[in-house]
Design an enzyme around this catalytic site. Structure first.
Site, PDB file in Angstrom:
ATOM      1  CD  GLN A 122      -2.966   1.043   2.348  1.00  0.00           C
ATOM      2  OE1 GLN A 122      -2.637   0.517   3.395  1.00  0.00           O
ATOM      3  NE2 GLN A 122      -4.118   1.659   2.214  1.00  0.00           N
ATOM      4  N   GLY A 242       2.712   1.722  11.750  1.00  0.00           N
ATOM      5  CA  GLY A 242       2.328   1.034  12.975  1.00  0.00           C
ATOM      6  C   GLY A 242       1.884  -0.380  12.630  1.00  0.00           C
ATOM      7  CD  GLU A 245      -4.969  -2.120   5.823  1.00  0.00           C
ATOM      8  OE1 GLU A 245      -3.970  -1.758   6.491  1.00  0.00           O
ATOM      9  OE2 GLU A 245      -5.560  -1.368   5.022  1.00  0.00           O
ATOM     10  CG  HIS A 269      -6.377   0.798  12.749  1.00  0.00           C
ATOM     11  ND1 HIS A 269      -7.068   1.975  12.626  1.00  0.00           N
ATOM     12  CD2 HIS A 269      -5.778   0.598  11.544  1.00  0.00           C
ATOM     13  CE1 HIS A 269      -6.895   2.465  11.415  1.00  0.00           C
ATOM     14  NE2 HIS A 269      -6.105   1.647  10.731  1.00  0.00           N
ATOM     15  CD  GLU A 270      -3.312  -1.989  10.974  1.00  0.00           C
ATOM     16  OE1 GLU A 270      -3.884  -2.121   9.872  1.00  0.00           O
ATOM     17  OE2 GLU A 270      -2.806  -0.903  11.346  1.00  0.00           O
ATOM     18  CG  HIS A 273      -7.908  -1.867   7.845  1.00  0.00           C
ATOM     19  ND1 HIS A 273      -8.573  -0.919   7.087  1.00  0.00           N
ATOM     20  CD2 HIS A 273      -6.866  -1.212   8.429  1.00  0.00           C
ATOM     21  CE1 HIS A 273      -7.961   0.252   7.212  1.00  0.00           C
ATOM     22  NE2 HIS A 273      -6.923   0.108   8.032  1.00  0.00           N
ATOM     23  CD  GLU A 292      -6.494   3.423   6.938  1.00  0.00           C
ATOM     24  OE1 GLU A 292      -6.737   3.180   8.143  1.00  0.00           O
ATOM     25  OE2 GLU A 292      -5.821   2.646   6.213  1.00  0.00           O
ATOM     26  CG  ASP A 347       2.884   6.436  -0.073  1.00  0.00           C
ATOM     27  OD1 ASP A 347       1.856   5.721  -0.027  1.00  0.00           O
ATOM     28  OD2 ASP A 347       4.013   5.979  -0.313  1.00  0.00           O
ATOM     29  CE1 TYR A 355      -5.180   5.458   9.564  1.00  0.00           C
ATOM     30  CE2 TYR A 355      -4.628   7.219   8.041  1.00  0.00           C
ATOM     31  CZ  TYR A 355      -4.453   5.921   8.485  1.00  0.00           C
ATOM     32  OH  TYR A 355      -3.564   5.092   7.862  1.00  0.00           O
TER      33      TYR A 355
HETATM   34  N1  BES Z   1      -3.366   0.745   6.004  1.00  0.00           N
HETATM   35  C1  BES Z   1      -2.729   1.542   6.981  1.00  0.00           C
HETATM   36  C2  BES Z   1      -1.277   1.802   6.689  1.00  0.00           C
HETATM   37  C3  BES Z   1      -1.006   2.528   5.388  1.00  0.00           C
HETATM   38  C4  BES Z   1      -1.788   3.577   4.955  1.00  0.00           C
HETATM   39  C5  BES Z   1       0.061   2.141   4.605  1.00  0.00           C
HETATM   40  C6  BES Z   1      -1.517   4.207   3.740  1.00  0.00           C
HETATM   41  C7  BES Z   1       0.319   2.772   3.408  1.00  0.00           C
HETATM   42  C8  BES Z   1      -0.469   3.812   2.959  1.00  0.00           C
HETATM   43  C9  BES Z   1      -2.858   0.939   8.365  1.00  0.00           C
HETATM   44  O1  BES Z   1      -4.059   0.295   8.590  1.00  0.00           O
HETATM   45  C10 BES Z   1      -2.813   2.075   9.343  1.00  0.00           C
HETATM   46  O2  BES Z   1      -3.687   2.889   9.294  1.00  0.00           O
HETATM   47  N2  BES Z   1      -1.800   2.107  10.202  1.00  0.00           N
HETATM   48  C11 BES Z   1      -1.640   3.145  11.191  1.00  0.00           C
HETATM   49  C12 BES Z   1      -2.020   2.672  12.542  1.00  0.00           C
HETATM   50  C13 BES Z   1      -3.371   2.990  12.970  1.00  0.00           C
HETATM   51  C14 BES Z   1      -3.614   2.503  14.396  1.00  0.00           C
HETATM   52  C15 BES Z   1      -3.786   4.412  12.816  1.00  0.00           C
HETATM   53  C16 BES Z   1      -0.175   3.477  11.277  1.00  0.00           C
HETATM   54  O3  BES Z   1       0.625   2.769  10.670  1.00  0.00           O
HETATM   55  O4  BES Z   1       0.171   4.415  11.976  1.00  0.00           O
HETATM   56 ZN    ZN Z   2      -5.671   1.664   8.752  1.00  0.00          ZN
END
Ligand code: BES
Ligand code: ZN
Length: 561
Positions: A122, A242, A245, A269-270, A273, A292, A347, A355
């Site tokens: 992702q 962090g 998913e 969170h994960e 998803h 998100e 990105d 979120y």
């Molecule tokens: N899917 C995301 C990570 C992501 C988003 C990767 C966009 C690449 C591009 C993952 O589910 C996520 O949101 N991770 C968060 C943690 C969450 C508890 C808010 C993170 O990595 O901080």
């Molecule tokens: Zn997420």
């Protein structure tokens, strides 16, 4: 139309992939092939997304051509099809700098003995390790085979049988994932478990002991878990996120292993998803808030059910405050939920807005509809759109059909900021923390013995310009083993130019690659001449240990070279 893919699924739609990988740690490449299966071709060309791949051959095709490289999108691979054909095979190898792969040398792992590899697809990095239609609107089933050197285990985010893997439910390309390293496994429940390096695996199993309870909590609210097993993989500390998913196998940073389960919101969170994102998927990266925002809403509902209302309220208030803080620094065009990304790297759209503003919108609709009706709505939403990729317009149509709401949806989704009447979270625990913070400011002693991570974070963020020496003397935050508390403390130390924290700061920046921690610390350092020098020195040494995604973010902040 997905502006982040060269592929044309409207002309030829790929349905299934057969993947073969040889993990070559000696050369830091994946050597492999992908067989792409599609409906009988009536169109003469299949266009795939690629980035920095070495294409060796395309079998069962009339020819191929690799187009020019775009810095964001990579290179289109145009394959000439023979009439009526239903598959082609691309033989290829990745390159060592592939944006979706991180190759770790043994010193960068917990055990320090073995190399490690993991993917992060992702948003549009799958194309750097598989030539495919790299759009979340295209869903495929797949089978995979992963060959690794002796002693190292390969895993894919799919059903596992030795070195063979199978994903029988159609998934978007950004959820295809692979890792290889010295891994051990511990069961958490009947259908859940955790993989980690041997040194971490027991701590991880203790930290994640509530995973089964979380799965049951979501199932009770939103319908069955549809992916078979739910396992976690704890990655080395350079993982830039962090969590991720990946279906059947969430990838997670080791920085959530706090020892007291206080950072497991990330697991909630994960896991969430598995409904919002993996089952019902954003069709384009402009619709990312559908993934998100829904997931943060579900995450908080899980926390409430498993750990109680107080915990949920604290997390919601922390999220709400961080949203305001971040939004203040964003251009108006990035304060909307449905964001314009043409010509941009997706990105870049990854701020707290999708979120936390997304979750706040759902809370606001919930408050108006009532919890029972809103839960019923969400349950039928996941059922209705299961295994589909949808746009914001699809969601809006369905919502307007199923629930009659007076919430100003267009304002929430297409205009900047938080509209009036939002369902603002409140925490009584935090009100008491604020009272303690006032007492502390007046020079009094306070009792923090009952504080978990969330009260600490709120306390520290509430103190505007505290006496750092006194904080240090009374609370010893340099010694905190909790990554969130330590990060908050270090951020304040940089702001206050509090020197006794600098060695700890350097050590943290050298050992952790989580972008959420690195970005604010480097940004803060860059604000003074002395800090800039320090940031450049630390970054020069640490950069090669960070993931390409984190490198790209930090190159822009610190400046390369
Ligand atoms: N899917 C995301 C990570 C992501 C988003 C990767 C966009 C690449 C591009 C993952 O589910 C996520 O949101 N991770 C968060 C943690 C969450 C508890 C808010 C993170 O990595 O901080
Ligand atoms: Zn997420």
């Amino acid at each position: 139309m997905d502006v982040h893919s060269y592929s044309r699924p409207d002309l030829v739609r790929v349905r299934h992939l057969d993947l073969e990988f040889d993990v070559r740690f000696d050369r830091k490449i994946l050597d492999g092939s992908v067989t792409l299966h599609f409906d009988p071709a009536s169109h003469p060309e299949l266009v795939l997304d690629t980035r920095d791949l070495e294409i060796e051959a395309v079998e069962n095709a009339a020819g191929f051509e690799l187009g020019a490289r775009d810095p964001i999108l990579g290179s289109p691979l145009t394959i000439r099809l023979t009439p009526g054909c239903t598959w082609v095979r691309v033989k290829y190898a990745t390159t060592p700098g592939a944006s979706g792969l991180q190759w770790l040398d043994p010193p960068q792992t917990a055990g320090k003995q073995h190399a490690f590899l993991y993917t992060q697809s992702q948003a549009i990095h799958a194309r750097s390790w598989i030539p495919l239609q790299d759009s979340p609107a295209v869903r495929v089933t797949f089978q995979g085979r992963v060959r690794t050197p002796p002693g190292l285990q390969g895993v894919m985010a799919a059903e596992r049988a030795g070195e063979h893997f199978k994903m029988q439910r159609p998934v978007p390309s950004y959820l295809i994932a692979l890792a290889a390293g010295a891994l051990e496994f511990r069961a958490l429940g009947e259908r859940s478990g955790v993989f980690a390096e041997p040194a971490l695996v027991d701590a991880a199993a203790r930290e994640f002991a509530d995973t089964e309870a979380m799965i049951r909590a979501v199932e009770e609210m939103y319908g069955p878990y549809r992916w078979g097993r739910y396992d976690l993989l704890v990655l080395p500390p350079s993982f830039p996120f962090g969590g991720m998913e990946n279906p059947c196998l969430t990838f997670a940073t080791p920085t959530i292993l706090a020892g007291d389960k206080s950072l497991v919101a990330l697991v909630a969170h994960e896991l969430a998803h598995s409904w919002s994102g993996n089952l019902v998927t954003n069709a384009t990266w402009s619709d990312f808030w559908l993934n998100e925002g829904f997931t943060v809403y579900l995450e908080r509902r899980i926390l409430e059910k498993v750990y109680g209302r107080e915990r949920e309220e604290m997390e919601a208030v922390l999220g709400r405050r961080e949203l305001d803080r971040e939004m203040a620094s964003l251009p108006e065009s990035d304060r909307v939920l449905h964001i314009e990304l043409t010509g941009r790297d997706p990105d870049d759209g990854c701020t707290l807005v999708p979120y936390e503003k997304g979750a706040l919108l759902l809370r606001t609709i919930e408050r108006e509809a009532g919890r029972a009706r809103f839960d019923q709505f969400l349950r039928s939403y996941f059922e209705h759109f299961a295994f589909q990729s949808i746009t914001t317009a699809d969601f809006l149509d369905y919502l307007r059909r199923e629930l009659h709401t007076n919430v100003a949806l267009d304002e929430w989704i297409f205009r900047p900021g938080i509209p009036p009447g939002a369902a603002e979270p409140e925490s009584d625990v935090f009100h008491r923390v604020e009272a303690e913070a006032n007492r502390w400011r007046q020079g009094r002693e306070i009792d923090t013995s009952a504080w978990s991570t969330q009260p600490w974070l709120h306390f520290l963020r509430t103190l505007a310009n505290p006496d750092m020496e006194r904080l240090d003397r009374e609370f010893h935050l340099n010694d905190s083993g909790n990554s969130e508390i330590l990060h908050q403390w270090l951020l304040m130390a940089v702001r206050a130019e509090y020197r006794p924290a600098l060695p700890r700061l350097e050590q943290f920046l050298a050992s952790v690659g989580r972008r959420k921690f690195l970005k604010p610390l480097y940004t803060e350092l860059m604000k003074t001449p002395e800090g800039r020098e320090r940031a450049r020195r630390i970054y020069a040494a640490a950069r090669s240990g960070y993931h390409p995604i984190a490198q790209a973010t930090l190159d822009a902040i610190v400046g390369v070279g």
